[in-house]
Structures are given as structure tokens and as C-alpha cells.
Design a protein around this motif. Structure first.
Motif, PDB file in Angstrom:
ATOM      1  N   THR A 292      43.002  36.220  23.231  1.00 44.07           N
ATOM      2  CA  THR A 292      44.209  36.201  24.050  1.00 44.07           C
ATOM      3  C   THR A 292      43.863  35.552  25.387  1.00 44.07           C
ATOM      4  O   THR A 292      42.682  35.391  25.726  1.00 44.07           O
ATOM      5  N   ILE A 293      44.899  35.196  26.156  1.00 49.76           N
ATOM      6  CA  ILE A 293      44.674  34.586  27.457  1.00 49.76           C
ATOM      7  C   ILE A 293      45.754  35.026  28.437  1.00 49.76           C
ATOM      8  O   ILE A 293      46.902  35.276  28.042  1.00 49.76           O
TER       9      ILE A 293
ATOM     10  N   ARG B 111      49.946  35.571  28.121  1.00 49.01           N
ATOM     11  CA  ARG B 111      50.777  36.058  29.235  1.00 49.01           C
ATOM     12  C   ARG B 111      50.693  35.038  30.355  1.00 49.01           C
ATOM     13  O   ARG B 111      49.658  34.392  30.545  1.00 49.01           O
ATOM     14  N   VAL B 112      51.777  34.904  31.129  1.00 49.52           N
ATOM     15  CA  VAL B 112      51.820  33.946  32.231  1.00 49.52           C
ATOM     16  C   VAL B 112      52.118  34.684  33.532  1.00 49.52           C
ATOM     17  O   VAL B 112      53.109  35.431  33.622  1.00 49.52           O
ATOM     18  N   PHE B 113      51.257  34.483  34.529  1.00 52.86           N
ATOM     19  CA  PHE B 113      51.478  34.987  35.889  1.00 52.86           C
ATOM     20  C   PHE B 113      51.626  33.760  36.792  1.00 52.86           C
ATOM     21  O   PHE B 113      50.652  33.045  37.033  1.00 52.86           O
TER      22      PHE B 113
ATOM     23  N   ALA C 229      33.530  37.187  37.340  1.00 51.47           N
ATOM     24  CA  ALA C 229      33.566  38.485  36.663  1.00 51.47           C
ATOM     25  C   ALA C 229      35.009  38.875  36.343  1.00 51.47           C
ATOM     26  O   ALA C 229      35.315  39.305  35.221  1.00 51.47           O
ATOM     27  N   PHE C 230      35.905  38.729  37.319  1.00 51.40           N
ATOM     28  CA  PHE C 230      37.324  39.056  37.102  1.00 51.40           C
ATOM     29  C   PHE C 230      37.923  38.116  36.056  1.00 51.40           C
ATOM     30  O   PHE C 230      38.648  38.547  35.149  1.00 51.40           O
ATOM     31  N   LYS C 231      37.588  36.849  36.169  1.00 48.58           N
ATOM     32  CA  LYS C 231      38.117  35.846  35.243  1.00 48.58           C
ATOM     33  C   LYS C 231      37.706  36.169  33.805  1.00 48.58           C
ATOM     34  O   LYS C 231      38.530  36.088  32.881  1.00 48.58           O
ATOM     35  N   ALA C 232      36.443  36.540  33.610  1.00 48.87           N
ATOM     36  CA  ALA C 232      35.957  36.852  32.271  1.00 48.87           C
ATOM     37  C   ALA C 232      36.571  38.151  31.742  1.00 48.87           C
ATOM     38  O   ALA C 232      37.003  38.219  30.583  1.00 48.87           O
ATOM     39  N   LYS C 233      36.618  39.176  32.595  1.00 45.47           N
ATOM     40  CA  LYS C 233      37.124  40.481  32.159  1.00 45.47           C
ATOM     41  C   LYS C 233      38.583  40.393  31.732  1.00 45.47           C
ATOM     42  O   LYS C 233      38.999  41.008  30.739  1.00 45.47           O
ATOM     43  N   HIS C 234      39.370  39.636  32.489  1.00 46.61           N
ATOM     44  CA  HIS C 234      40.812  39.587  32.237  1.00 46.61           C
ATOM     45  C   HIS C 234      41.255  38.303  31.547  1.00 46.61           C
ATOM     46  O   HIS C 234      42.456  38.039  31.455  1.00 46.61           O
ATOM     47  N   ARG C 235      40.303  37.509  31.077  1.00 46.99           N
ATOM     48  CA  ARG C 235      40.589  36.300  30.299  1.00 46.99           C
ATOM     49  C   ARG C 235      41.601  35.411  31.017  1.00 46.99           C
ATOM     50  O   ARG C 235      42.662  35.066  30.471  1.00 46.99           O
ATOM     51  N   ILE C 236      41.266  35.012  32.234  1.00 44.81           N
ATOM     52  CA  ILE C 236      42.162  34.206  33.058  1.00 44.81           C
ATOM     53  C   ILE C 236      42.025  32.729  32.685  1.00 44.81           C
ATOM     54  O   ILE C 236      40.918  32.178  32.635  1.00 44.81           O
ATOM     55  N   GLY C 237      43.141  32.089  32.426  1.00 44.87           N
ATOM     56  CA  GLY C 237      43.171  30.659  32.146  1.00 44.87           C
ATOM     57  C   GLY C 237      44.139  29.961  33.092  1.00 44.87           C
ATOM     58  O   GLY C 237      44.783  30.598  33.922  1.00 44.87           O
TER      59      GLY C 237
ATOM     60  N   ILE D  89      47.801  41.692  38.365  1.00 45.77           N
ATOM     61  CA  ILE D  89      47.420  41.191  37.044  1.00 45.77           C
ATOM     62  C   ILE D  89      46.702  42.280  36.244  1.00 45.77           C
ATOM     63  O   ILE D  89      47.030  42.529  35.071  1.00 45.77           O
ATOM     64  N   ALA D  90      45.733  42.930  36.885  1.00 49.44           N
ATOM     65  CA  ALA D  90      44.919  43.928  36.181  1.00 49.44           C
ATOM     66  C   ALA D  90      45.762  45.077  35.631  1.00 49.44           C
ATOM     67  O   ALA D  90      45.434  45.643  34.570  1.00 49.44           O
ATOM     68  N   GLU D  91      46.839  45.399  36.325  1.00 54.11           N
ATOM     69  CA  GLU D  91      47.694  46.503  35.883  1.00 54.11           C
ATOM     70  C   GLU D  91      48.571  46.134  34.691  1.00 54.11           C
ATOM     71  O   GLU D  91      49.203  46.989  34.083  1.00 54.11           O
ATOM     72  N   ARG D  92      48.629  44.840  34.361  1.00 52.77           N
ATOM     73  CA  ARG D  92      49.569  44.391  33.322  1.00 52.77           C
ATOM     74  C   ARG D  92      48.906  43.717  32.128  1.00 52.77           C
ATOM     75  O   ARG D  92      49.594  43.202  31.250  1.00 52.77           O
ATOM     76  N   VAL D  93      47.577  43.719  32.109  1.00 57.78           N
ATOM     77  CA  VAL D  93      46.898  43.098  30.967  1.00 57.78           C
ATOM     78  C   VAL D  93      46.169  44.160  30.145  1.00 57.78           C
ATOM     79  O   VAL D  93      46.004  45.272  30.573  1.00 57.78           O
TER      80      VAL D  93
END
Length: 487
Positions: A150-151, A176-178, A226-234, A483-487
Motif C-alpha cells: 500500500t502507499i 491514500r492521498v494527503f 524513518a517516518f517515510k518508511a514506517k508510513h509508506r509515504i510516496g 497522517i499517522a492518525e489516519r494510516v
């Protein structure tokens, strides 16, 4: 095809392939991805491509950059993306309709086009961003399904990128899109297109600042590995290489439409804020497309025009960024400019890293008087800027003289193209890249022409729809928490 970072450290795997960088956005060193070398197009290929449909041309060009998706799958993705059904809503039912037609405003005595518009706003959100974003949505869906991943896309928009991204990604499985946008700085139509979407995977965040504030947040989050990897940010902004690669296609298609043989040249004038659109034109030219000139047009936020005139790149602070009637170009730090400078300095990543260390520290850099800046002419660039008064005058003139209504950004392009046309070789046709339909900037159209622009029937009353948006301060930690609260 392998990819490198403009700053020299592309991360793992070393020299990644297309699918490795598709989902990631920025390189780990903060740089932008580019191919190791630009593929060269032969005369035989140009001859063979001239009669192709848009979808088949996209497959032919993108195959040179995407070698880790099986050709049959990539061809299917291109054909799914570039259909008359998706892009020709204004000409519904005409399966032969061109996805990116040329509208000639002036023709020579021989009947051939001399000055015209390359129409790029026939997609679902009425802006050129759809040309790349629809492909990006289908590529994301394909790669995520293959990898079982997922992304969470984090993007920033000054106007059209946001709606194009959201319409391309809405309902996509695993996405998901933010999307960050500057609070109150876009047109009412642009806000309505984004904020009225009710899809569960779409989150709109209006930051109380300028686009550059939103873009800085995206970069800061992308650089928090670290945040990018944990939350799969693209990313879907034009920092994403796939966006630029997709845009290369319409330069070739426009060239074929404007010429009768591959012995001829063409000039393109491109309204540009973030340098992504014209960067694709630069790459097309480096690949061998016969482009005589690339004319860059800015609005009052003339950072890029200043560089091409003086050699000084001087990003402005948010407080110095003008709020204008061509808001998608209200940008004072052009993300994609780093890709161009990488080529300008001979693809020297250490040089680029040093220059952007200055930019990241809030300073400017000066290439005037250097052999590097002297290469601007070799690269075919000239530039100019436009003001609100210019915009109004151009909209009126184009409407009165040709019976054509253009949006504010396209008007900036037409004004600068007229101004710099003397630098285009005699007989070479000039195409201004149209950026959006006028309805997206109705307030300025009314000011210029005293009448409302037409709009597609399915978008009547969009401004009255319920809107869903969160207004927040432009603070990195606040956005991360959201973001963290919604993924």
C-alpha cells in the motif's frame, strides 16, 4: 534503464530501476531521480512514430524509460490510460478525436500553422496535469498489486496538481492521498474540484501559507526516512520522475502535429512555475526531438525568468511570493529546476549538491559568467514574464482576434511567446502549451471579457457542493501527526 540521483546517492538498490523509484519521490540524499543517460531517438524511430495514436506513442517512448514492467503490461497500461473516453469528454462519442490536438491561431500564406495552442486540458480535471497523473494512477495500482503493498501519497499543489492527483487516485486499491494546498490562494473552481471529493482515501489539508510552505513540508517529510518508511509515504508531485516521463510524450505528439516531416523544427512556449512541464520538453530535446527553442513563461513570481536572464537563482521567501491570477505558478522554489541544473553543470552530482546546499539554507546561487551558464543557448532556452495586466490584455486579444478563450496561465504563455518570437528561426512554428480550461479561473475571465467562461455540463454548480478540508498551520509535526492518525 537505471536511475541516478542529481546529488549522487540514489540509495538501495544502487542505481534502482523505474518501479523502485515510482513509489518513493525524492532520492534518499534529497536529490531527484533521472535516467543514467537519456535514450536517443533515431530518425527511423521518429519516422515510425509519426502516425501513432497517443497511447501507442506513449508506449513507444515510455518503453525507453521503463524496462522493469513487461512490455505487454506497459502497453495495456498506456492503452487503458490514453483513451478518447477519458480525455475527450468535450467531444464525446468521437473515437477519432485527438487527445492533444493543435489549435492554430495563425497560419502562413501556404496554409500551414505558424502559431498555435497544444491543447492539453481535455482530461477529467480540465488541466494538463491529467496527462501524466492518470498514467501515474494506473502505474501505482499495477505496481502495488504486483508487490502486495500500500502507499500513502503526500503531495502539495498550487492549483491543478491536487485535483488531477485526487481524480487519478480516488478509489484506487491500496492508495491514500494527503494533499496540501495554500489556504484561500486557489480559485473557487480549483478548491471545489478538490475539496468536494468525498472518497474515503482522499484527505485535503489547506495550510495557512503559500504553496512553497506546503512544498517544503512534503520535502521535509520525504527526508524523514524513518517516518517515510514506517508510513509508506510516496509522492505524485512533479518531483516524481514518472510525472516528467509521461509529459515527454506530448512534446513528440505536438511536434508531429505541427510538422509534415522530421526534417523540420518546432518551438514550444511553456508556462512554468515548478519547472516540471518544461523539464519534460528539455528532455525530449536531449533525446533528439527537433526543438528549435524552449520558451519559458512565468508570472510575477519570476524566479526562473530571472535565472535565464541573469544566471542567478534566487528563491523567494513565502512572504515575497506574489498571489496572482495565474495561481498555479505562484511558486518561488522550483523543485524540478534541480534536474535541469544537473544537466547544465555536466551531470556533476557534487556540484549540484553544493548548489542546493545554498538553496536549502535559504540562499541563492550565481552561475553568471561561468561556462555552465553559457550552455543555456546550447540548450535552446529563452524566457519572459507576464503580469496581471498582461494577462487581461492577452485574454482579450486572443478572444477578439481569434475567437478563442484561454485561461490565465496559457495567457502568460501566449504573451511571452509573442514577445520572444523574434528569437525563433524564421518559418519554425510556435506552439504554446495550453494548461487548463478557462472555467478554472472564471473570476479573471469575467474581469477580462465581462462574461463567464463555458463549463462542461457535468461540472455545473460544483462550487456549491459540500466541501471536506482540514485547515492547518504549515508545521511539519502537525502534518505528520495528521497522517499517522489516519494510516
Amino acid at each position: 534503464m537505471k536511475y541516478i540521483s542529481t546529488r549522487g546517492h540514489a540509495g538501495q538498490p544502487q542505481n534502482p530501476e523505474f518501479c523502485d523509484i515510482l513509489l518513493g519521490g525524492l532520492a534518499p540524499d534529497g536529490g531527484l531521480y533521472l535516467p543514467e543517460s537519456y535514450p536517443q531517438v533515431t530518425r527511423a524511430e521518429l519516422d515510425g512514430w509519426r502516425g501513432l495514436s497517443y497511447a501507442d506513442l506513449a508506449f513507444a517512448i515510455l518503453s525507453k524509460f521503463i524496462t522493469d514492467i513487461p512490455p505487454s503490461d506497459l502497453e495495456a497500461i498506456c492503452r487503458k490510460t490514453y483513451t478518447a473516453e477519458v480525455y475527450c469528454h468535450a467531444r464525446a462519442g468521437d473515437e477519432r478525436a485527438e487527445i492533444t490536438p493543435v489549435h492554430w491561431l495563425e497560419k502562413g500564406a501556404d496554409g500551414r500553422g505558424r502559431f498555435g495552442l497544444l491543447e492539453l486540458s481535455n482530461g477529467p480535471t480540465l488541466a494538463f496535469k491529467d496527462m501524466a497523473m492518470q498514467l501515474l494512477g494506473n502505474l501505482f495500482e499495477y505496481v502495488l498489486a504486483k508487490r502486495g503493498e500500500t502507499i500513502n501519497i503526500l503531495g502539495a499543489t498550487s492549483g491543478d496538481t491536487g485535483s488531477a492527483a485526487e481524480y487519478a487516485m480516488r478509489g484506487k486499491h491500496g492508495v491514500r492521498v494527503f494533499m496540501l494546498s495554500p489556504h484561500g490562494k486557489m480559485s473557487a473552481f480549483q478548491r471545489a474540484q478538490m475539496y468536494s471529493l468525498q472518497d474515503d482515501n482522499i484527505f485535503n489539508i489547506a495550510v495557512t501559507g503559500m504553496f512553497d510552505d506546503a512544498q517544503d513540508i512534503v520535502k521535509a517529510v520525504s527526508n524523514d526516512h524513518a517516518f517515510k518508511a514506517k508510513h509508506r509515504i510516496g509522492a505524485v508531485n512533479s518531483i516524481n520522475w514518472a510525472r516528467v516521463a509521461a509529459q515527454i510524450v506530448y512534446y513528440f505528439k505536438g511536434y508531429f502535429a505541427a510538422t509534415q516531416s522530421n526534417d523540420e523544427q518546432v518551438a514550444f512556449c511553456v508556462p512554468s512555475g515548478n519547472f516540471g512541464n518544461i523539464c519534460a520538453g528539455h528532455i525530449a530535446r536531449r533525446m533528439g526531438l527537433p526543438v528549435a527553442k524552449l520558451i519559458l513563461a512565468t508570472n510575477e513570481n519570476d524566479v526562473l525568468d530571472e535565472f535565464f536572464r541573469t544566471g542567478v537563482y534566487r528563491p523567494r521567501k513565502a512572504a515575497e511570493t506574489h498571489v496572482t491570477s495565474s495561481p498555479s505558478m505562484d511558486i518561488s522554489k522550483a523543485s524540478n529546476f534541480e534536474r535541469f541544473v544537473f544537466d547544465l553543470v555536466g551531470r556533476d552530482p557534487e556540484r549540484v549538491a553544493a548548489l542546493w546546499a545554498e538553496v536549502d539554507a535559504g540562499r541563492s546561487f550565481d552561475l553568471s559568467g561561468t561556462p555552465e551558464f553559457a550552455r543555456i543557448a546550447e540548450f535552446g532556452f529563452v524566457s519572459g514574464a507576464s503580469s496581471h495586466a498582461d494577462r487581461l490584455a492577452t485574454i482579450r486579444k486572443v478572444y477578439e482576434q481569434y475567437g478563442v478563450m484561454v485561461d490565465t496561465h496559457t495567457a502568460d504563455g501566449v504573451k511571452v511567446a509573442w514577445e520572444r518570437i523574434g528569437e525563433v528561426p524564421t518559418g519554425v512554428p510556435v506552439l504554446v502549451l495550453e494548461t487548463a480550461l478557462p472555467v478554472k479561473f472564471a473570476e479573471t475571465i469575467r474581469e477580462a471579457l465581462g462574461r463567464d467562461p463555458e463549463r462542461p455540463a457535468d461540472l455545473e454548480g460544483i462550487e456549491r457542493l459540500p466541501q471536506r478540508v482540514e485547515v492547518m498551520a504549515p508545521e511539519v509535526d502537525t502534518i505528520k501527526r495528521f497522517i499517522a492518525e489516519r494510516v
